[in-house]
Design an enzyme around this catalytic site. Structure first.
Site, mmCIF file in Angstrom:
data_model
loop_
_atom_site.group_PDB
_atom_site.id
_atom_site.type_symbol
_atom_site.label_atom_id
_atom_site.label_comp_id
_atom_site.label_asym_id
_atom_site.label_seq_id
_atom_site.Cartn_x
_atom_site.Cartn_y
_atom_site.Cartn_z
ATOM 1 C CB ILE A 151 -7.053 -16.368 -38.359
ATOM 2 C CG1 ILE A 151 -6.585 -17.218 -37.423
ATOM 3 C CG2 ILE A 151 -7.063 -15.004 -38.284
ATOM 4 C CD1 ILE A 151 -5.090 -17.217 -37.366
ATOM 5 C CB CYS A 229 -2.224 -11.595 -40.305
ATOM 6 S SG CYS A 229 -1.374 -10.788 -38.796
ATOM 7 N NE ARG A 231 3.148 -19.807 -41.933
ATOM 8 C CZ ARG A 231 2.729 -19.534 -40.635
ATOM 9 N NH1 ARG A 231 2.302 -18.316 -40.427
ATOM 10 N NH2 ARG A 231 2.499 -20.585 -39.882
ATOM 11 C CG ASP A 255 2.558 -10.518 -38.236
ATOM 12 O OD1 ASP A 255 3.452 -9.905 -37.585
ATOM 13 O OD2 ASP A 255 2.081 -11.739 -37.871
ATOM 14 C CD GLU A 260 8.246 -14.643 -41.253
ATOM 15 O OE1 GLU A 260 8.369 -15.267 -40.193
ATOM 16 O OE2 GLU A 260 7.175 -14.693 -41.961
ATOM 17 C CG HIS A 278 5.510 -14.687 -37.848
ATOM 18 N ND1 HIS A 278 6.115 -15.684 -38.756
ATOM 19 C CD2 HIS A 278 4.485 -15.036 -37.339
ATOM 20 C CE1 HIS A 278 5.165 -16.566 -38.786
ATOM 21 N NE2 HIS A 278 4.113 -16.500 -38.035
ATOM 22 C CB ALA A 281 0.903 -16.376 -32.467
#
Ligand code: NAD
Ligand code: MLT
Length: 526
Positions: A151, A229, A231, A255, A260, A278, A281
């Site tokens: 990424i 984006c 963890r 994100d 969470e 999140h 993806a």
């Protein structure tokens, strides 16, 4: 075999799993963690996304479980060491959602630089605040990318494309490799001090946990903007909160969060924070990709033994597996033979030779030898995943090597065990179309199939021994399937491997052992 789908999986993946013969798929409506733990003992496989946390406790009773499939990248929600201990394969789908996560990062960076989210909210509420939302361009700004994997490197490439000066830090990527991506590799401190935008793309592990903390924030340029984006655990959220409030950090786009959904997380209330749930993806393409990829990987593993993208086992491609299969059988048989004939082992040596094995990954073959070696002696479940762990636990030293001494065979594996009392070696090969053969046991050369129940008998090379064996087995109604004889080079001893059709009663074994010309008799099941 039963497969449990714990979190939402795209229909395309579900369809593949459901149509695979031999698999039975259950996709209940989001079971709680307690419900998953309760039902898991019935399943051979489970597929999760980021919601389900696979803990040691959850795995405790999951005795049938063979594989955990993570439809996504991060495996930080799985206790991988516990899974490995229990011989459970953990596989993910690296890269299948990389583009989605990279594009989401870019979307967040642009939204952050131009206050898109806050401005949109303001308009929705009936205001027209042009001055309030003065933004910054990203053109010619410095983008610092921490983590230059799948990424991070897409983000870096797009950053270059948008005219940013991109610098990156990744201890496992060389400056030359970074330069090929059009960026400059720098030390972390330099990245912190120079960047106008910092984006995080590392996995969450002991080394990276809270990589953004009070002390690293102190090294950042005033007015920097941060995008995460990857963890939530990569950031000390309290330190970030204070820096955002004080304006040292101009803004953050998040994100992901340490917990969470981020209940009572004060970061969410800050004016200079934008947040998404999140969503990295969450593109149609990525969801199809990860669902199909994990489904195919799981089917390949459960039904064909092909291992791909396992985080606790080396990968075996379908092509390599085809070539390797007879050697995996040989490896397991040789390991099993040695496990049965040599107790109290301190060292296990495995030697490979021959062109057949040249291009193959040897690690899975080694793990197969270990599995074969430990299985006859351990009561617990041994498989390719936990075999090396169990070997280490028994403090048996493992040595692997390759040699050019092929003895004319296209592929050869030698397994030698040594302890205080004895050294034992077994050498085997694969005869094309015929399967594995034992070609040497210690100094004795032979050509024995590695199958079934076998008597391994060492005797003085004197007349009458073979007759005695035949008579004894006959008396106990045990039929001989085949027999391989070999003499020691000095001709004083001989070794025979006798494959028999039934189990041999203990009395028969004792009778053979008591004969003065017989040195040892061992029963080996292969
Ligand atoms: P990757 O394994 O391809 O890349 C990670 C990179 O981090 C590697 O190059 C590695 O060398 C580097 N790295 C490791 N330790 C480092 C350190 N201390 N400092 C700097 N670099 C370090 O992974 P990826 O597929 O690019 O994923 C990156 C992250 O994004 C992961 O945390 C993953 O879980 C997360 N992710 C999030 C979403 C989302 O929905 N938000 C989607 C996909 C992936
Ligand atoms: C991942 O690690 O792949 C991401 O967190 C996306 C997800 O599965 O939610």
């Amino acid at each position: 075999m039963k497969v449990l789908i714990c979190d939402g999986l795209d229909e395309s993946g579900l369809e593949l799993l459901r149509s695979a013969e031999g698999l039975e798929v259950d996709a209940p409506e989001q079971w709680s963690m307690e419900e998953i733990a309760e039902h898991l003992p019935r399943y051979e496989a489970m597929i999760i996304r980021s919601r389900t946390r696979v803990t040691e406790k959850m795995l405790q009773k999951a005795d049938r479980l063979r594989v955990i499939g993570r439809a996504g990248t991060g495996v930080d929600n799985i206790d991988v060491p516990s899974a490995s201990d229990r011989g459970i394969l953990v596989m993910n789908t690296p890269g299948a959602n990389a583009m989605a996560a990279a594009e989401h990062t870019l979307a967040l960076m642009l939204a952050l630089s131009r206050h898109i989210s806050q401005a949109s909210q303001s308009v929705r509420e009936g205001r027209w605040e042009k001055k309030r939302f003065l933004g910054t361009e990203i053109y010619e700004q410095t983008l610092g990318v921490i983590g230059l994997g799948r990424i991070g490197s897409i983000v870096a490439d797009r950053g270059v494309g948008m005219g940013m000066e991109v610098i990156g830090h990744d201890p496992y990527i060389t400056p030359e490799a970074a330069a090929k991506l059009g960026m400059t590799w720098v030390e972390l401190d330099e990245l912190l001090g120079r960047s106008d935008f910092i984006t995080l793309h590392t996995p969450l592990n002991k080394e990276t946990e809270r990589i953004i903390n009070q002390s690293t924030i102190a090294k950042m340029k005033a007015g920097v903007r941060i995008i995460n984006c990857a963890r939530g655990g990569l950031i000390d959220e309290e330190a970030l909160y204070h820096a955002l409030r004080e304006g040292r950090i101009a803004g953050a786009a998040l994100d992901v969060f340490s917990s969470e959904p981020p209940a009572n997380n004060p970061l969410i209330g800050l004016e200079n924070v934008i947040a998404t749930p999140h969503l990295g993806a969450s593109s149609i393409q990525a969801q199809t990709n990860v669902a199909r990829t994990i489904a195919v990987q799981l089917i390949d593993y459960l039904l064909r033994g092909i291992i791909r993208n396992a985080v606790n086992f080396p990968n075996i491609s379908a092509k390599a597996y085809e070539k390797m299969r007879p050697y995996l059988i040989l490896a397991e048989k040789l390991g099993s033979l040695q496990g049965q004939v040599s107790p109290l082992v301190e060292k296990l040596e495995i030697e490979y030779s021959g062109s057949d094995l040249e291009d193959l990954p040897l690690e899975p073959i080694t793990q197969t030898v270990i599995k074969g070696f430990l299985e006859p002696v351990l009561s617990e479940k041994v498989n390719l995943v936990n075999a090396p762990i169990l070997l280490r636990r028994r403090q048996i030293e493992l040595i692997t090597s390759s040699t050019s001494d092929t003895r004319g065979y296209p592929g050869m594996i030698m397994v030698r065990t040594s302890g205080k009392e004895q050294v034992s070696s077994a050498r085997g090969t694969v005869f094309p179309g015929e399967g594995p053969r034992l070609i040497c046991l210690n100094t004795y050369r032979l050509e024995a199939e590695l199958e079934g129940i076998n008597l391994i008998l060492l005797n003085l090379d004197k007349p009458g021994v073979i007759g005695l064996i035949g008579t004894t087995l006959g008396e106990f109604q045990v039929n001989i399937a085949n027999m391989h004889l070999s003499r020691a080079p000095v001709r004083d001893r001989a070794l025979s491997i006798i494959r028999i059709d039934q189990e041999l009663p203990v009395e028969a074994l004792e009778r053979l052992r008591q004969h003065p010309n017989i040195i040892s008799v061992q029963l080996v099941r292969l």
